[in-house]
Design a protein around this motif. Structure first.
Motif, PDB file in Angstrom:
ATOM      1  N   ILE A   1      -6.643  -2.031  -5.026  1.00 36.34           N
ATOM      2  CA  ILE A   1      -5.745  -2.936  -5.741  1.00 36.34           C
ATOM      3  C   ILE A   1      -4.646  -3.453  -4.814  1.00 36.34           C
ATOM      4  CG2 ILE A   1      -3.919  -3.000  -7.487  1.00 36.34           C
ATOM      5  CD1 ILE A   1      -6.576  -3.336  -8.742  1.00 36.34           C
ATOM      6  N   SER A   2      -4.107  -2.583  -3.976  1.00 37.49           N
ATOM      7  CA  SER A   2      -2.992  -2.973  -3.102  1.00 37.49           C
ATOM      8  C   SER A   2      -3.392  -4.064  -2.116  1.00 37.49           C
ATOM      9  CB  SER A   2      -2.457  -1.746  -2.350  1.00 37.49           C
ATOM     10  OG  SER A   2      -3.433  -1.239  -1.454  1.00 37.49           O
TER      11      SER A   2
ATOM     12  N   THR B   1      -1.724 -12.269  -8.373  1.00 38.54           N
ATOM     13  CA  THR B   1      -1.175 -12.883  -9.589  1.00 38.54           C
ATOM     14  C   THR B   1       0.305 -12.597  -9.757  1.00 38.54           C
ATOM     15  OG1 THR B   1      -3.328 -12.665 -10.680  1.00 38.54           O
ATOM     16  CG2 THR B   1      -1.416 -13.029 -12.090  1.00 38.54           C
ATOM     17  N   GLU B   2       0.676 -11.338  -9.636  1.00 38.57           N
ATOM     18  CA  GLU B   2       2.076 -10.955  -9.848  1.00 38.57           C
ATOM     19  C   GLU B   2       2.989 -11.576  -8.804  1.00 38.57           C
ATOM     20  OE1 GLU B   2      -0.653  -8.226 -11.819  1.00 38.57           O
ATOM     21  OE2 GLU B   2      -0.494  -8.918  -9.754  1.00 38.57           O
TER      22      GLU B   2
ATOM     23  N   VAL C   1       7.582  -5.743  -7.899  1.00 40.70           N
ATOM     24  CA  VAL C   1       6.169  -6.107  -8.032  1.00 40.70           C
ATOM     25  C   VAL C   1       5.298  -4.852  -8.039  1.00 40.70           C
ATOM     26  CG1 VAL C   1       4.242  -7.303  -6.928  1.00 40.70           C
ATOM     27  CG2 VAL C   1       6.485  -8.377  -6.996  1.00 40.70           C
ATOM     28  N   SER C   2       5.585  -3.924  -7.148  1.00 37.19           N
ATOM     29  CA  SER C   2       4.818  -2.676  -7.086  1.00 37.19           C
ATOM     30  C   SER C   2       4.958  -1.872  -8.377  1.00 37.19           C
ATOM     31  CB  SER C   2       5.287  -1.822  -5.902  1.00 37.19           C
ATOM     32  OG  SER C   2       5.105  -2.494  -4.679  1.00 37.19           O
ATOM     33  N   LEU C   3       6.171  -1.797  -8.889  1.00 35.66           N
ATOM     34  CA  LEU C   3       6.417  -1.037 -10.115  1.00 35.66           C
ATOM     35  C   LEU C   3       5.700  -1.670 -11.306  1.00 35.66           C
ATOM     36  CD1 LEU C   3       7.916   1.298 -11.472  1.00 35.66           C
ATOM     37  CD2 LEU C   3       9.865  -0.227 -11.793  1.00 35.66           C
ATOM     38  N   MET C   4       5.693  -3.007 -11.360  1.00 32.37           N
ATOM     39  CA  MET C   4       5.032  -3.681 -12.468  1.00 32.37           C
ATOM     40  C   MET C   4       3.521  -3.446 -12.441  1.00 32.37           C
ATOM     41  SD  MET C   4       5.212  -7.693 -13.555  1.00 32.37           S
ATOM     42  CE  MET C   4       4.139  -8.206 -12.226  1.00 32.37           C
TER      43      MET C   4
ATOM     44  N   LEU D   1       0.828  -1.201   0.000  1.00 34.01           N
ATOM     45  CA  LEU D   1       0.000   0.000   0.000  1.00 34.01           C
ATOM     46  C   LEU D   1       0.862   1.251   0.000  1.00 34.01           C
ATOM     47  CD1 LEU D   1      -2.800   1.431   0.390  1.00 34.01           C
ATOM     48  CD2 LEU D   1      -2.409   1.202   2.851  1.00 34.01           C
ATOM     49  N   ILE D   2       1.881   1.269   0.864  1.00 35.09           N
ATOM     50  CA  ILE D   2       2.739   2.447   0.998  1.00 35.09           C
ATOM     51  C   ILE D   2       3.599   2.662  -0.240  1.00 35.09           C
ATOM     52  CG2 ILE D   2       4.669   3.410   2.315  1.00 35.09           C
ATOM     53  CD1 ILE D   2       3.503   1.956   4.779  1.00 35.09           C
ATOM     54  N   ILE D   3       4.022   1.568  -0.889  1.00 34.56           N
ATOM     55  CA  ILE D   3       4.904   1.682  -2.053  1.00 34.56           C
ATOM     56  C   ILE D   3       4.118   1.849  -3.343  1.00 34.56           C
ATOM     57  CG2 ILE D   3       6.657   0.492  -3.434  1.00 34.56           C
ATOM     58  CD1 ILE D   3       7.546  -0.909  -0.850  1.00 34.56           C
ATOM     59  N   PHE D   4       3.113   1.007  -3.543  1.00 33.04           N
ATOM     60  CA  PHE D   4       2.409   0.984  -4.823  1.00 33.04           C
ATOM     61  C   PHE D   4       1.535   2.216  -5.049  1.00 33.04           C
ATOM     62  CE2 PHE D   4      -1.858   0.009  -6.543  1.00 33.04           C
ATOM     63  CZ  PHE D   4      -1.525  -0.040  -7.894  1.00 33.04           C
TER      64      PHE D   4
END
Length: 291
Positions: free
Chosen positions: A219-220, A225-226, A155-158, A73-76
């Protein structure tokens, strides 16, 4: 019952039937399942009451999944908001062919998460082109998905790359509703582009920004899946989210009752978190004149 009422019910009945079959019945069944101990194979089901919830609260794995989910949540969320805002501002500033560029940025949203994950996994593998280039040219040997800190960022960046085009589309619609005369007046007063963004664009973009933020937060809490394709929840459970833990408990450990309890707890945490963030956004909106 009047004719119009019957007609209204007939038009809404497909949605109501769909909701009953695919939402309400599974929801009630999951409540019952969370109070049992069942491996989805045995014909007998043992009723254990709230023991699954007690075990889940005490479980280090569940506590770790709780922390990891909030790390995402904090990163994405900031990553997705910044990317989508940049895309929206760039596309909106184009003199022509806005639709074409917007479609190009929107295409990643339509791509399969499984396919995207496999491509990223191949690119970041030891013998992949990116790592080969780093080893040969720079002498760097980095295990991207084997590093706990790098894995969660990748994962967050993708996911941010995948979703930013969709979010940008919402922001562009908000930018189109801002009166251009406000910018002209600010320019006459000598306001810089940076000042115009923070004092005009950002506050007046509140409805679209509110929507995008709530969607990103949702979403977070549903990342699966990822993580499943790239890391499997590793390394050292660094990317083991709620969804991964529910999957492992239900389909790997065959603890369907325990998994249902975890899923219900995750739902409560998700709705509570979104509710808090909504309240904060609403207060910010009220300060800028939005009711």
């Amino acid at each position: 019952m009047s004719k119009n009422t019957k007609l209204g019910w007939s038009f809404t009945s497909p949605y109501l039937i769909f909701t009953l079959i695919f939402f309400l019945l599974p929801l009630f069944w999951s409540f019952w399942l969370a109070l049992t101990s069942w491996n989805m194979i045995s014909p007998t089901v043992e009723f254990v009451g709230f023991q699954n919830f007690i075990d889940a609260i005490k479980s280090p794995a569940i506590q770790s999944a709780f922390v990891v989910t909030y790390k995402f949540l904090i990163i994405f969320v900031p990553m997705a908001l910044v990317l989508s805002m940049v895309i929206a501002l760039l596309v909106n500033s184009l003199p022509k062919l806005k639709g074409l560029y917007m479609v190009a940025f929107f295409l990643p949203y339509l791509s399969s998460g499984v396919v995207t994950s496999l491509i990223v996994k191949g690119l970041l593998s030891y013998n992949g082109p990116f790592n080969t280039f780093l080893r040969v040219k720079l002498g760097w040997d980095i295990d991207w998905l084997g590093n706990p800190h790098a894995a969660i960022i990748i994962v967050s960046l993708m996911i941010a790359w995948k979703m930013s085009g969709y979010y940008a589309l919402i922001l562009i619609s908000g930018l189109g509703n801002i009166n251009k005369e406000v910018y002209e007046a600010a320019a006459i007063d000598g306001a810089s582009p940076w000042t115009r963004f923070w004092k005009i664009t950002f506050p007046m973009l509140y409805p679209a920004f509110f929507t995008v933020t709530v969607l990103a937060v949702g979403i977070s809490f549903g990342i699966f899946t990822e993580v499943y394709q790239l890391t499997g929840g590793g390394p050292n459970f660094a990317t083991n989210t709620w969804q991964m833990e529910i999957y492992n408990q239900a389909f790997v450990n065959l603890k369907s009752g325990y998994a249902s309890a975890v899923a219900l707890m995750a739902s409560v945490v998700t709705f509570a978190s979104i509710g808090v963030i909504r309240k904060l956004l609403e207060k910010w909106g009220e300060k800028n004149g939005w009711q």
